[in-house]
Design a protein around this motif. Structure first.
Motif, PDB file in Angstrom:
ATOM      1  N   THR A  40       0.822  -1.215   0.000  1.00  0.00           N
ATOM      2  CA  THR A  40       0.000   0.000   0.000  1.00  0.00           C
ATOM      3  C   THR A  40       0.855   1.263   0.000  1.00  0.00           C
ATOM      4  O   THR A  40       0.328   2.369   0.073  1.00  0.00           O
ATOM      5  CB  THR A  40      -0.936   0.013   1.220  1.00  0.00           C
ATOM      6  OG1 THR A  40      -0.144  -0.074   2.414  1.00  0.00           O
ATOM      7  CG2 THR A  40      -1.914  -1.142   1.169  1.00  0.00           C
ATOM      8  N   GLY A  55       3.864  -1.865   3.983  1.00  0.00           N
ATOM      9  CA  GLY A  55       2.576  -1.223   4.187  1.00  0.00           C
ATOM     10  C   GLY A  55       2.389  -0.892   5.657  1.00  0.00           C
ATOM     11  O   GLY A  55       3.308  -1.013   6.460  1.00  0.00           O
ATOM     12  N   ASN A 103      -5.002   1.434   4.864  1.00  0.00           N
ATOM     13  CA  ASN A 103      -4.192   1.018   3.713  1.00  0.00           C
ATOM     14  C   ASN A 103      -3.648   2.252   3.008  1.00  0.00           C
ATOM     15  O   ASN A 103      -3.966   2.529   1.853  1.00  0.00           O
ATOM     16  CB  ASN A 103      -5.012   0.151   2.758  1.00  0.00           C
ATOM     17  CG  ASN A 103      -5.287  -1.208   3.318  1.00  0.00           C
ATOM     18  OD1 ASN A 103      -4.476  -1.746   4.059  1.00  0.00           O
ATOM     19  ND2 ASN A 103      -6.428  -1.768   2.996  1.00  0.00           N
TER      20      ASN A 103
END
Length: 134
Positions: free
Chosen positions: A23, A48, A55
């Motif tokens: 992400t 991420g 996210n």
């Protein structure tokens, strides 16, 4: 007869697929941890935010987005304490990830893409970890 890809290339491609889950806005990175004879995947990770978190990056500032690195996520999921693990990572590890790799018992690290800062690679080499760019 169709040419088979090597096990090293196969695991690197799995790391590249894992990176697609990232992400992070700036750089998508994936990692795969395997055992020393290449027969078992022990863990996978991508960069991420924390589990259950948004996210998204915490910041748009390059190098300070707040994302956990893929190596950190993969190693956190790996419950194998064997000192002969192998790491496949799509991008060259940073210095902090190199320290974690050293302390987590890896014998070899494969990476695909270089990074302008070489501190992580230099640290891994100084610790006797075999580094291979695919």
């Amino acid at each position: 007869m169709k040419k088979r890809v090597s096990k090293e290339e196969m695991y690197m491609r799995i790391a590249e697929i894992a990176s697609l889950r990232s992400t992070c806005k700036r750089l998508q990175v994936g990692s795969v941890v395997v055992n020393s004879d290449f027969t078992n995947v022990l863990a996978m990770g991508y960069n991420g935010n924390y589990m259950g978190g948004p996210n998204d990056c915490d910041s748009d500032e390059p190098g300070n987005c707040g994302c956990l690195h893929s190596e950190v996520n993969a190693i956190a999921k790996c419950n194998n304490m064997d000192k002969n693990k192998i790491l496949f990572v799509t991008n060259q590890p940073c210095k902090m990830c190199a320290k974690l790799i050293i302390n987590s018992g890896f014998m070899r690290v494969y990476y695909r893409k270089s990074y302008r800062l070489k501190e992580g690679i230099e640290l891994l080499k100084s610790a006797g970890i075999n580094i291979i760019q695919l």
